[in-house]
Design a protein around this motif. Structure first.
Motif, PDB file in Angstrom:
ATOM      1  N   ASP A 185      42.626 -21.736   1.836  1.00 54.01           N
ATOM      2  CA  ASP A 185      42.497 -20.526   1.024  1.00 54.01           C
ATOM      3  C   ASP A 185      41.135 -19.870   1.220  1.00 54.01           C
ATOM      4  O   ASP A 185      41.043 -18.645   1.337  1.00 54.01           O
ATOM      5  CB  ASP A 185      42.717 -20.848  -0.453  1.00 54.01           C
ATOM      6  CG  ASP A 185      44.175 -21.065  -0.797  1.00 54.01           C
ATOM      7  OD1 ASP A 185      45.040 -20.864   0.077  1.00 54.01           O
ATOM      8  OD2 ASP A 185      44.456 -21.435  -1.952  1.00 54.01           O
ATOM      9  N   ALA A 186      40.086 -20.681   1.250  1.00 53.43           N
ATOM     10  CA  ALA A 186      38.748 -20.117   1.451  1.00 53.43           C
ATOM     11  C   ALA A 186      38.655 -19.408   2.803  1.00 53.43           C
ATOM     12  O   ALA A 186      38.147 -18.289   2.895  1.00 53.43           O
ATOM     13  CB  ALA A 186      37.692 -21.214   1.346  1.00 53.43           C
ATOM     14  N   ALA A 187      39.172 -20.046   3.845  1.00 55.67           N
ATOM     15  CA  ALA A 187      39.086 -19.464   5.189  1.00 55.67           C
ATOM     16  C   ALA A 187      39.942 -18.203   5.316  1.00 55.67           C
ATOM     17  O   ALA A 187      39.497 -17.195   5.875  1.00 55.67           O
ATOM     18  CB  ALA A 187      39.511 -20.493   6.233  1.00 55.67           C
ATOM     19  N   LEU A 220      48.791 -13.891   7.355  1.00 56.60           N
ATOM     20  CA  LEU A 220      48.535 -15.320   7.169  1.00 56.60           C
ATOM     21  C   LEU A 220      48.452 -15.655   5.680  1.00 56.60           C
ATOM     22  O   LEU A 220      49.033 -16.645   5.219  1.00 56.60           O
ATOM     23  CB  LEU A 220      47.238 -15.725   7.875  1.00 56.60           C
ATOM     24  CG  LEU A 220      46.768 -17.147   7.636  1.00 56.60           C
ATOM     25  CD1 LEU A 220      47.732 -18.140   8.276  1.00 56.60           C
ATOM     26  CD2 LEU A 220      45.375 -17.332   8.198  1.00 56.60           C
ATOM     27  N   ARG A 221      47.747 -14.824   4.929  1.00 58.74           N
ATOM     28  CA  ARG A 221      47.601 -15.056   3.490  1.00 58.74           C
ATOM     29  C   ARG A 221      48.956 -14.958   2.794  1.00 58.74           C
ATOM     30  O   ARG A 221      49.277 -15.765   1.921  1.00 58.74           O
ATOM     31  CB  ARG A 221      46.615 -14.027   2.919  1.00 58.74           C
ATOM     32  CG  ARG A 221      46.261 -14.188   1.486  1.00 58.74           C
ATOM     33  CD  ARG A 221      45.436 -15.423   1.230  1.00 58.74           C
ATOM     34  NE  ARG A 221      46.248 -16.366   0.496  1.00 58.74           N
ATOM     35  CZ  ARG A 221      46.128 -17.682   0.544  1.00 58.74           C
ATOM     36  NH1 ARG A 221      45.232 -18.254   1.297  1.00 58.74           N
ATOM     37  NH2 ARG A 221      46.908 -18.452  -0.152  1.00 58.74           N
ATOM     38  N   VAL A 243      38.246 -10.653   4.057  1.00 58.01           N
ATOM     39  CA  VAL A 243      37.020  -9.922   3.709  1.00 58.01           C
ATOM     40  C   VAL A 243      36.309  -9.418   4.958  1.00 58.01           C
ATOM     41  O   VAL A 243      35.810  -8.295   4.992  1.00 58.01           O
ATOM     42  CB  VAL A 243      36.082 -10.820   2.873  1.00 58.01           C
ATOM     43  CG1 VAL A 243      34.712 -10.180   2.700  1.00 58.01           C
ATOM     44  CG2 VAL A 243      36.706 -11.139   1.524  1.00 58.01           C
ATOM     45  N   LEU A 244      36.274 -10.228   6.014  1.00 58.20           N
ATOM     46  CA  LEU A 244      35.441  -9.923   7.179  1.00 58.20           C
ATOM     47  C   LEU A 244      36.160  -9.277   8.354  1.00 58.20           C
ATOM     48  O   LEU A 244      35.501  -8.699   9.221  1.00 58.20           O
ATOM     49  CB  LEU A 244      34.765 -11.213   7.659  1.00 58.20           C
ATOM     50  CG  LEU A 244      33.834 -11.885   6.658  1.00 58.20           C
ATOM     51  CD1 LEU A 244      33.302 -13.189   7.225  1.00 58.20           C
ATOM     52  CD2 LEU A 244      32.708 -10.960   6.248  1.00 58.20           C
ATOM     53  N   ALA A 280      38.973 -16.501  -1.503  1.00 55.79           N
ATOM     54  CA  ALA A 280      37.898 -17.306  -0.914  1.00 55.79           C
ATOM     55  C   ALA A 280      37.093 -18.030  -1.989  1.00 55.79           C
ATOM     56  O   ALA A 280      36.804 -19.230  -1.861  1.00 55.79           O
ATOM     57  CB  ALA A 280      36.987 -16.425  -0.060  1.00 55.79           C
ATOM     58  N   VAL A 281      36.755 -17.332  -3.053  1.00 52.79           N
ATOM     59  CA  VAL A 281      35.982 -17.944  -4.131  1.00 52.79           C
ATOM     60  C   VAL A 281      36.790 -19.062  -4.783  1.00 52.79           C
ATOM     61  O   VAL A 281      36.268 -20.160  -5.027  1.00 52.79           O
ATOM     62  CB  VAL A 281      35.557 -16.881  -5.177  1.00 52.79           C
ATOM     63  CG1 VAL A 281      35.020 -17.529  -6.441  1.00 52.79           C
ATOM     64  CG2 VAL A 281      34.520 -15.943  -4.567  1.00 52.79           C
TER      65      VAL A 281
END
Length: 142
Positions: free
Chosen positions: A55-57, A77-78, A63-64, A14-15
């Motif tokens: 990538d951020a999403a 998905l990643r 994370v969430l 995400a970063v």
């Protein structure tokens, strides 16, 4: 499933995604997608930003997402994105050395997510409960 590892991979992704969305040259330069003056052309910046937001999403989802099926789905998905990047960048980037580096980095990140799914660790799921398994009715009737 090692939730801590998966959350760390998600946070890093995400970063990085936010950073590349703001500064597409962070991805363009090592990928060889710059002009002779090592500047990222406007069209390249435009093309890289949606990739960065993806990538951020997806990292934020890792994370969430609550532990269990939602987190596994975010991780799948990643993994698909990372291995897809390896294939696509591996055949389309200019210069062989850039293609090799992109494949190594993409496969490496995908492999971290696979390892997080397969590993035990903090908040590991109960044994015998894989992503596609169902509880045995006889075991739950006791």
């Amino acid at each position: 499933m090692n939730v801590g590892l998966l959350r760390a991979v998600g946070a890093a992704t995400a970063v990085y995604g936010v950073a590349v969305a703001a500064l597409p040259g962070l991805l363009a330069r090592p990928s060889g997608l710059v002009n002779d003056e090592r500047r990222t052309e406007r069209a390249t910046r435009t093309a890289l930003r949606p990739l960065a937001w993806r990538d951020a999403a997806s990292g934020l989802a890792m994370v969430l997402a609550p532990e269990g099926p939602a987190l596994r789905t975010a991780v799948y998905l990643r993994i698909a994105a990372d291995f897809g990047d390896a294939v696509l960048l591996g055949v389309t980037l200019p210069h062989r050395d850039r293609r090799v580096k992109a494949v190594v980095v993409s496969v490496g990140w995908g492999a971290l997510s696979v390892a997080g799914l397969l590993a035990g660790g903090p908040s590991a799921e109960r044994p015998g409960r894989g992503p596609f398994s169902r509880p045995c009715p006889a075991a739950t009737e006791r």
